[in-house]
Design an enzyme around this catalytic site. Structure first.
Site, PDB file in Angstrom:
ATOM      1  N   ARG A 162       0.833  -1.218   0.000  1.00  0.00           N
ATOM      2  CA  ARG A 162       0.000   0.000   0.000  1.00  0.00           C
ATOM      3  C   ARG A 162       0.864   1.263   0.000  1.00  0.00           C
ATOM      4  O   ARG A 162       0.580   2.238   0.682  1.00  0.00           O
ATOM      5  CB  ARG A 162      -0.937   0.036   1.210  1.00  0.00           C
ATOM      6  N   SER A 235     -10.469   0.042   3.794  1.00  0.00           N
ATOM      7  CA  SER A 235      -9.628  -0.332   4.940  1.00  0.00           C
ATOM      8  C   SER A 235      -9.023   0.932   5.526  1.00  0.00           C
ATOM      9  O   SER A 235      -8.330   1.667   4.821  1.00  0.00           O
ATOM     10  CB  SER A 235      -8.493  -1.244   4.497  1.00  0.00           C
ATOM     11  N   GLU A 331      -4.163   3.505   6.622  1.00  0.00           N
ATOM     12  CA  GLU A 331      -4.065   3.391   5.163  1.00  0.00           C
ATOM     13  C   GLU A 331      -4.709   4.631   4.543  1.00  0.00           C
ATOM     14  O   GLU A 331      -4.264   5.142   3.520  1.00  0.00           O
ATOM     15  CB  GLU A 331      -4.791   2.112   4.711  1.00  0.00           C
TER      16      GLU A 331
HETATM   17  P1  NAP Z   1      -9.587 -11.446   4.999  1.00  0.00           P
HETATM   18  O1  NAP Z   1      -9.755 -12.475   3.959  1.00  0.00           O
HETATM   19  O2  NAP Z   1     -10.532 -11.334   6.136  1.00  0.00           O
HETATM   20  O3  NAP Z   1      -8.109 -11.533   5.587  1.00  0.00           O
HETATM   21  C1  NAP Z   1      -7.640 -10.592   6.557  1.00  0.00           C
HETATM   22  C2  NAP Z   1      -6.241 -10.157   6.163  1.00  0.00           C
HETATM   23  O4  NAP Z   1      -5.413 -11.289   6.174  1.00  0.00           O
HETATM   24  C3  NAP Z   1      -6.213  -9.551   4.790  1.00  0.00           C
HETATM   25  O5  NAP Z   1      -6.052  -8.168   4.922  1.00  0.00           O
HETATM   26  C4  NAP Z   1      -5.070 -10.252   4.066  1.00  0.00           C
HETATM   27  O6  NAP Z   1      -3.961  -9.387   3.841  1.00  0.00           O
HETATM   28  C5  NAP Z   1      -4.606 -11.320   5.023  1.00  0.00           C
HETATM   29  N1  NAP Z   1      -4.758 -12.643   4.351  1.00  0.00           N
HETATM   30  C6  NAP Z   1      -5.857 -13.440   4.318  1.00  0.00           C
HETATM   31  N2  NAP Z   1      -5.590 -14.575   3.643  1.00  0.00           N
HETATM   32  C7  NAP Z   1      -4.305 -14.482   3.237  1.00  0.00           C
HETATM   33  C8  NAP Z   1      -3.440 -15.341   2.507  1.00  0.00           C
HETATM   34  N3  NAP Z   1      -3.852 -16.532   2.064  1.00  0.00           N
HETATM   35  N4  NAP Z   1      -2.167 -14.915   2.262  1.00  0.00           N
HETATM   36  C9  NAP Z   1      -1.746 -13.720   2.698  1.00  0.00           C
HETATM   37  N5  NAP Z   1      -2.504 -12.856   3.398  1.00  0.00           N
HETATM   38  C10 NAP Z   1      -3.767 -13.241   3.680  1.00  0.00           C
HETATM   39  O7  NAP Z   1      -9.452 -10.044   4.271  1.00  0.00           O
HETATM   40  P2  NAP Z   1     -10.561  -8.968   3.865  1.00  0.00           P
HETATM   41  O8  NAP Z   1     -10.473  -7.837   4.798  1.00  0.00           O
HETATM   42  O9  NAP Z   1     -11.876  -9.615   3.591  1.00  0.00           O
HETATM   43  O10 NAP Z   1      -9.948  -8.498   2.495  1.00  0.00           O
HETATM   44  C11 NAP Z   1      -9.788  -9.378   1.401  1.00  0.00           C
HETATM   45  C12 NAP Z   1      -8.815  -8.754   0.439  1.00  0.00           C
HETATM   46  O11 NAP Z   1      -9.322  -7.506  -0.069  1.00  0.00           O
HETATM   47  C13 NAP Z   1      -7.480  -8.431   1.081  1.00  0.00           C
HETATM   48  O12 NAP Z   1      -6.450  -8.735   0.186  1.00  0.00           O
HETATM   49  C14 NAP Z   1      -7.568  -6.954   1.359  1.00  0.00           C
HETATM   50  O13 NAP Z   1      -6.306  -6.326   1.348  1.00  0.00           O
HETATM   51  C15 NAP Z   1      -8.431  -6.462   0.243  1.00  0.00           C
HETATM   52  N6  NAP Z   1      -9.198  -5.284   0.640  1.00  0.00           N
HETATM   53  C16 NAP Z   1      -8.637  -4.055   0.464  1.00  0.00           C
HETATM   54  C17 NAP Z   1      -9.346  -2.937   0.878  1.00  0.00           C
HETATM   55  C18 NAP Z   1      -8.788  -1.563   0.759  1.00  0.00           C
HETATM   56  O14 NAP Z   1      -9.492  -0.620   1.036  1.00  0.00           O
HETATM   57  N7  NAP Z   1      -7.550  -1.410   0.417  1.00  0.00           N
HETATM   58  C19 NAP Z   1     -10.589  -3.050   1.468  1.00  0.00           C
HETATM   59  C20 NAP Z   1     -11.087  -4.305   1.657  1.00  0.00           C
HETATM   60  C21 NAP Z   1     -10.381  -5.413   1.236  1.00  0.00           C
HETATM   61  P3  NAP Z   1      -3.781  -8.407   2.565  1.00  0.00           P
HETATM   62  O15 NAP Z   1      -4.618  -7.220   2.881  1.00  0.00           O
HETATM   63  O16 NAP Z   1      -2.325  -8.094   2.572  1.00  0.00           O
HETATM   64  O17 NAP Z   1      -4.208  -9.137   1.346  1.00  0.00           O
END
Ligand code: NAP
Length: 335
Positions: A162, A235, A331
């Site tokens: 990010r 996020s 973020e």
């Molecule tokens: P989640 O599946 O509940 O997982 C929580 C966190 O654990 C995530 O942020 C993800 O990191 C990490 N994670 C889960 N499984 C993983 C794996 N197999 N390998 C590595 N890291 C893992 O996450 P969530 O909040 O629903 O989000 C799903 C994805 O959407 C994530 O990649 C998240 O970054 C992205 N997202 C981004 C935003 C934004 O505003 N930037 C908002 C919502 C969701 P990472 O974040 O590093 O992937």
């Protein structure tokens, strides 16, 4: 191009907080960017994208520029890859849809991320194991101090989690006009993330980019608030990346603590888990709250100010620090 004064920003930030900009201009070309900055040489300039990652805690006493540069097209191609050019004022999701409709692969995991194309490289948007840095060929931007146009290669952008040079040494210095992505003509899906993997495994149909995107759209819609209904800026905090030793110590005290391996010797801890463990999920103070379905999202239920949201984020940071000794990093960009 018109430069407007005392311009309201409430409809230009997905958190939906009130704020005004002393000057505001919607620009349609690099020339208009240059014209705007030369007509107000002493005003501080701020570039606003889709407003989906920003918290206005006060009015802005300068010039806000917003891109209205439009156009998406395939600009080159070989046997294995296509180059896709997009101007910065396009919606990110429209670019994702365009690429999927052209049978190009690699961008499907980045579906449903709110915001503009121009903002995407600034914070190296990412989801489900893919980041824009994995797809990016170059970024074209106008230097707001000289008016010159510069092309940044992927390595020039110094992407991190990010993060990019545009959030560090060059913060506030450039207006992104155009990006070029390099996408694959052959499928190579990344579906290793737990929830995504499970949902895909349950499907009977053969995989396609559209199918992967539609599964992700469903997962996101189930747990992320739609900014058209509840103000939010995605996020709010980054995940914590700690050394293996720190992770082991915390894990000994908190056996359920999740962790994902990062580069050698480092572990990523989901900040949502930490926030929930401290009891903040669903917390509400006035109209500022932690979203009940996802602890990483701060929401505005109507009349919260940017300062209310910021204050809530400070309280959360302090609580996590006190309990786990970890310092959460925002973020979202604070103005
Ligand atoms: P989640 O599946 O509940 O997982 C929580 C966190 O654990 C995530 O942020 C993800 O990191 C990490 N994670 C889960 N499984 C993983 C794996 N197999 N390998 C590595 N890291 C893992 O996450 P969530 O909040 O629903 O989000 C799903 C994805 O959407 C994530 O990649 C998240 O970054 C992205 N997202 C981004 C935003 C934004 O505003 N930037 C908002 C919502 C969701 P990472 O974040 O590093 O992937």
């Amino acid at each position: 191009m018109q430069i407007l004064e005392n311009f309201p920003l409430k409809n230009l930030n997905t958190l939906g907080v009130e704020a005004f900009s002393r000057y505001f201009a919607l620009v349609e070309s690099a020339e208009e960017v240059r014209a705007a900055i030369t007509s107000l040489p002493h005003a501080g300039v701020f570039v606003l994208g889709g407003g989906s990652n920003i918290v206005f805690t006060r009015d802005f006493d300068g010039l806000i520029l917003k891109s209205s540069l439009k156009g998406i097209r395939i600009s080159g191609s070989d046997e294995d890859h296509a180059l896709v050019e997009s101007y910065s004022g396009e919606e990110w999701q429209d670019l994702v849809e365009f690429c999927i409709s052209q049978d190009l692969f690699g961008i499907e995991n980045l579906t449903s991320i709110p915001g503009s194309v121009g903002a995407a490289p600034i914070q190296n948007i990412g989801a489900y194991g893919v980041e824009i840095k994995d797809l990016l060929q170059s970024v074209e931007a106008v230097d707001l101090t000289t008016g010159e146009t510069k092309i940044f290669s992927k390595s020039d952008c110094r992407f991190g989690y990010r993060n990019s040079i545009f959030k560090q040494e060059l913060k506030g210095r450039y207006f992104v006009t155009r990006i070029i992505l390099k996408l694959s003509k052959r499928p190579a899906f990344k579906i290793g993330y737990g929830e995504l993997q499970q949902k895909i495994a349950d499907l009977k149909e053969p995989l396609s980019a559209r199918l992967v995107a539609s599964v992700i759209n469903g997962i996101r819609a189930a747990k992320l608030p739609d900014p058209r209904e509840i103000g939010n800026c995605g996020s709010f905090f980054k995940n914590c990346v700690v050394t293996q030793d720190i992770y082991e110590t915390l894990k000994a005290e908190n056996p359920a603590l999740p962790g994902y391996p990062e580069k050698e010797g480092w572990v990523k801890i989901p900040s949502a888990w930490l926030i929930e463990a401290c009891g903040w999920k669903g917390y509400r103070s006035g109209d500022a709250a932690v979203y009940p379905k996802h602890a990483l999202i701060l929401v505005n239920y109507g009349n919260a100010t940017g300062a209310d949201i910021y204050r809530l984020s400070e309280e959360i940071i302090a609580a996590i620090h006190q309990r786990f000794g970890l310092l959460l990093e925002r973020e979202a960009q604070i103005v």
